[in-house]
Design an enzyme around this catalytic site. Structure first.
Site, PDB file in Angstrom:
ATOM      1  N   ARG B  23       0.700  -1.130  -0.151  1.00 19.21           N
ATOM      2  CA  ARG B  23      -0.054   0.200  -0.049  1.00 19.21           C
ATOM      3  C   ARG B  23       0.758   1.168  -0.113  1.00 19.21           C
ATOM      4  O   ARG B  23       0.501   2.312  -0.609  1.00 19.21           O
ATOM      5  CB  ARG B  23      -0.985   0.101   0.987  1.00 19.21           C
ATOM      6  CG  ARG B  23      -2.148   0.730   0.995  1.00 19.21           C
ATOM      7  CD  ARG B  23      -3.006   0.849   2.226  1.00 19.21           C
ATOM      8  NE  ARG B  23      -3.360  -0.669   2.900  1.00 19.21           N
ATOM      9  CZ  ARG B  23      -3.043  -0.977   3.961  1.00 19.21           C
ATOM     10  NH1 ARG B  23      -2.541  -0.166   4.935  1.00 19.21           N
ATOM     11  NH2 ARG B  23      -3.092  -2.188   4.340  1.00 19.21           N
ATOM     12  N   CYS B  45      -7.648 -18.582  15.546  1.00 21.71           N
ATOM     13  CA  CYS B  45      -8.362 -18.735  16.868  1.00 21.71           C
ATOM     14  C   CYS B  45      -9.503 -18.868  16.654  1.00 21.71           C
ATOM     15  O   CYS B  45     -10.709 -19.184  17.840  1.00 21.71           O
ATOM     16  CB  CYS B  45      -8.197 -17.250  17.497  1.00 21.71           C
ATOM     17  SG  CYS B  45      -6.506 -16.533  17.692  1.00 21.71           S
ATOM     18  N   ASN B 306      -0.108  -9.683  13.960  1.00 23.87           N
ATOM     19  CA  ASN B 306      -0.544  -8.645  12.904  1.00 23.87           C
ATOM     20  C   ASN B 306       0.191  -7.310  13.371  1.00 23.87           C
ATOM     21  O   ASN B 306       0.804  -6.786  12.371  1.00 23.87           O
ATOM     22  CB  ASN B 306      -2.023  -8.390  13.714  1.00 23.87           C
ATOM     23  CG  ASN B 306      -3.053  -9.174  12.794  1.00 23.87           C
ATOM     24  OD1 ASN B 306      -3.394  -8.914  11.660  1.00 23.87           O
ATOM     25  ND2 ASN B 306      -3.624 -10.192  13.351  1.00 23.87           N
ATOM     26  N   TYR B 427     -17.676   3.854  35.695  1.00 19.70           N
ATOM     27  CA  TYR B 427     -18.581   2.993  36.786  1.00 19.70           C
ATOM     28  C   TYR B 427     -20.117   3.342  36.509  1.00 19.70           C
ATOM     29  O   TYR B 427     -20.684   4.382  36.042  1.00 19.70           O
ATOM     30  CB  TYR B 427     -18.505   3.601  38.122  1.00 19.70           C
ATOM     31  CG  TYR B 427     -19.465   3.505  39.192  1.00 19.70           C
ATOM     32  CD1 TYR B 427     -19.868   2.103  39.388  1.00 19.70           C
ATOM     33  CD2 TYR B 427     -20.450   4.401  39.669  1.00 19.70           C
ATOM     34  CE1 TYR B 427     -20.925   1.932  40.201  1.00 19.70           C
ATOM     35  CE2 TYR B 427     -21.324   4.275  40.546  1.00 19.70           C
ATOM     36  CZ  TYR B 427     -21.582   3.075  40.793  1.00 19.70           C
ATOM     37  OH  TYR B 427     -22.800   2.618  41.645  1.00 19.70           O
ATOM     38  N   ARG B 443      -6.222  -1.952  45.648  1.00 22.23           N
ATOM     39  CA  ARG B 443      -6.508  -1.470  47.165  1.00 22.23           C
ATOM     40  C   ARG B 443      -5.932  -2.520  48.120  1.00 22.23           C
ATOM     41  O   ARG B 443      -5.292  -2.357  48.903  1.00 22.23           O
ATOM     42  CB  ARG B 443      -8.058  -1.111  47.575  1.00 22.23           C
ATOM     43  CG  ARG B 443      -8.300   0.303  47.068  1.00 22.23           C
ATOM     44  CD  ARG B 443      -9.920   0.376  47.547  1.00 22.23           C
ATOM     45  NE  ARG B 443      -9.768   0.902  48.901  1.00 22.23           N
ATOM     46  CZ  ARG B 443     -11.017   1.310  49.495  1.00 22.23           C
ATOM     47  NH1 ARG B 443     -12.132   1.455  49.052  1.00 22.23           N
ATOM     48  NH2 ARG B 443     -10.799   1.709  50.725  1.00 22.23           N
TER      49      ARG B 443
END
Lengths: 454, 454
Positions: B23, B45, B306, B427, B443
């Protein structure tokens, strides 16, 4: 004698700070919390799902009750409304069941949260118009729904608005969502907002934008019966306000404490509002620093409230911890649509002084050949010069939204689109394409910018 | 006259490089690709999902056919098996339908991929024992399943093994999975591996670990009829190999080119195997640098193939692009289980010289009160001194695995557990708790390490 921390507000920020400090200091710290309502540490974000019927009881939304906090040595006073802060005397006056009481403090944490914005139009005080911010609000909406209304108008197309629209549609109500911006969810750029409008309409939500509410009409009992807009009158049985919230800072302002962006409290990175007089603030009543724009912003979210509360709690315990700022990450689900964003939108990037490039790609949530593949659209905004990712937005179906966290960490770490494109993300056909949608967007941005000069 | 790029191997790495270079350079570059099989650019896969019936046709797994590549000006020779590389003469000999042909090159890209590891035990050449690496392999398995076998033994409990176990169970076969390590999926730490074993057994996969295969028994027709192990003999109708792959590098080694980790080709960060003689390599036949350990590793995955192909293609086009290395991120689904990992496990961290701390937390995929909340377990490994995240592993139900990308970007950017804990992740109750499971794990690590000294 123990020092006394007085906390005004017993939800996420206040109780996180209280719990963190108490756990660290034990008997060396007395902690008193004043909370207007009967509840502590609850999920206001869960209210739409309680209304929808996903959550069966108010109690399910409570992470820790006043009794549980008391068992940890925190003196929680529910039904106590702080009415005055006396900074010079170091005390707060509160209205309680017993009348008026005064609470002295060594350190004061203001965690008064936010309240729904009520439109400043005629009739806004009619009965049957509900905000959705507290558990009491949620209960009032559920009580109203028990009367089997058929029509509801949601005023405001922000997160709470669209989530309440889902709840109402799923309960079988004819649901109209009115938003004043050209597309729903004004924190999403318009072309993706258009996808949201189309998707919501396909899921039976009557989205009307841009429409401005000019008033409410009530019946003889004073109950709302119609929403008046610049595009006609919409008859309804009840109204839910989803036009966002504003910081509850009248108490702080009344004490002479400073206010900043949108009336929120301008704390420093440690959560101090007035260091000399031992005043701290955290949660939906404070402003934050936006890590991408560097500007002070008002982003009232439970995630920040918890972290700000933790920060103040650690600092009260003698640590030196900073709240690192926000990216404006947010996500939501509306019936079958997933919506997420982080960082700056295209216009926000421009407003913040960036010369940006924006790319939008269509992808699938899993490998395209898998039966669970759903469509998703990713928009990335990047700085033309530094090539750093400035923002990302996602609109798609099941499996789309969680990828905003990848974008958020890219922003957090000031990654370039070149770097993001080449990261080692997870891949398996049920979860992603071999180039994850986020990386497809980064590739498109690299292509748009051209490869960097050598 | 145009330079000629000769590519050996027409799957992800080879065709990415070929397409990218062509390309960019157009008529200035002639590109010839030698591919043994009839197909190019396919998803190996996806084979388990083709076998399971999720994907209906082989064609669905092909991203770009030889004809499509030819339309882009790439001379794809299918059915051409390279048999010899002559580095001094700059040519490759290949066996084609017409006999033997010789291909001169200016640049050579070796993208010969990998092949299933076949157990080196008596009877391993019996009929009815299938690897799963190429589309031809997938077709052979499907042909075998058409004969309505009732029993299958999967030998090897790596990614391909567990995915093929799902495929076989969903097709109604009595499925035994034999793995030589104490728990399935040896790239997952044992205590999480135990969760995988339990979950797979609950989903009707007969997991037998640690079991070593010592041979295969065949019937009079030479067809496998039993798997012999150190824990008894397992009768079966067919055997699928899922014990991983090894780099196909005999061709390169035969030409005197170097081999490295596990026989893979030791390329530099630009994809050069022998810069002086213009030899490049990419994909499942090369080794990579692990970004956390700094060591060379062999991680054959489509994602890397890839990106490595793209890197070589850009460099052939005159760019200067580096493949930035790998984290060992991987994910998979086994019936109702989602499994993901990135970075170093606890033992790997120790082997790499780190003194680490590991924490494991149980969480839910959404807010705990939501009906779609599913259990998930997150393990984080962090360096005791630098407090950097070294690795993460996730085992859970629907909605768990994609969070590995958050962990991967934390590793990529060398974040500390302190920093990760405070990031601005998305969230909303349908997607996460107010502290995302990844942050809950961070945490826990902060708590385990103690707050950093001031």
């Amino acid at each position: 004698m123990a020092r006394r921390l007085l906390v005004i507000g017993g939800d996420a920020a206040g109780m996180s700070a209280a719990s963190t400090a108490k756990r660290a200091l034990g008997d060396a710290l007395e902690v008193v919390v004043l909370e207007r309502q009967p509840w502590t540490s609850y999920s206001a974000c869960g209210i739409p799902y309680w209304v929808a019927g996903d959550v069966s009881a108010l109690e399910d939304l409570i992470a820790r009750t006043p009794e549980q906090h008391r068992a940890n040595g925190i003196d929680v006073r529910t039904g106590a409304t702080a009415t005055e802060i006396d900074l010079d005397a170091g005390k707060v006056v509160a209205r309680t069941a017993d009348g008026t009481e005064s609470f002295a403090y060594d350190d004061l944490l203001i965690a008064t949260g936010a309240e729904p914005v009520r439109p400043d139009v005629p009739g806004a005080d009619a009965a049957g118009i509900y905000g959705v911010q507290t558990l009491a609000d949620g209960r009032r909406v559920l009580d109203a729904l028990a009367g089997r209304p058929r029509h509801v108008v949601i005023v405001g197309a922000g997160y709470i608005g669209v989530e309440m629209a889902e709840a109402c549609v799923r309960r079988g109500l004819q649901t109209v969502l009115v938003g004043k911006h050209p597309t729903p969810m004004p924190t999403i750029d318009p072309e993706l907002g258009q996808l949201i409008a189309t998707g919501m309409r396909a899921d039976d939500i009557d989205v009307r934008v841009p429409v401005t509410v000019t008033g409410f009409e009530a019946d003889l009992d004073g109950h709302v019966q119609a929403v008046v807009t610049d595009h006609g009158t919409i008859e309804t049985d009840l109204v839910i306000l989803g036009a966002g919230v504003r910081a509850r800072t009248e108490l702080a302002a009344g004490a002479g404490l400073p206010t900043g962006i949108k009336g929120a409290l301008p704390v420093d990175s440690r959560g101090r509002l007035d260091a000399e007089r031992h005043v701290w603030a955290a949660g939906d009543c404070v402003e934050s620093r936006h890590r991408v724009s560097g500007q002070q912003v008002y982003v009232p979210l439970g995630t920040h409230a918890n972290k700000q509360g933790l920060t103040v709690g650690r600092n009260l315990a003698g640590d030196d911890m900073e709240f690192p700022g926000v990216l404006g990450t947010a996500m939501t689900k509306v019936v079958t649509l997933e919506i997420a964003r982080t960082g700056l939108g295209e216009q926000e990037a421009s407003d913040a002084g960036f010369t940006s490039v924006a790319v939008t790609i269509d992808a699938t949530t899993s490998a395209g050949y898998m039966p669970n593949a759903r469509s998703m659209t990713v928009k990335l905004v990047a700085d033309r010069t530094s090539r750093q990712v400035l923002g990302a937005q996602i609109v798609g179906r099941e499996g789309a939204a969680l990828r905003i966290d990848t974008c958020a960490l890219a922003l957090w770490n000031e990654m370039t689109v070149d770097d993001l494109m080449m990261t080692d993300l997870g891949y398996a056909p049920p979860f992603a394409s071999v180039w994850d949608p986020v990386q497809q967007a980064a590739r498109a941005a690299v292509s748009e910018l051209g490869r960097p000069l050598r």
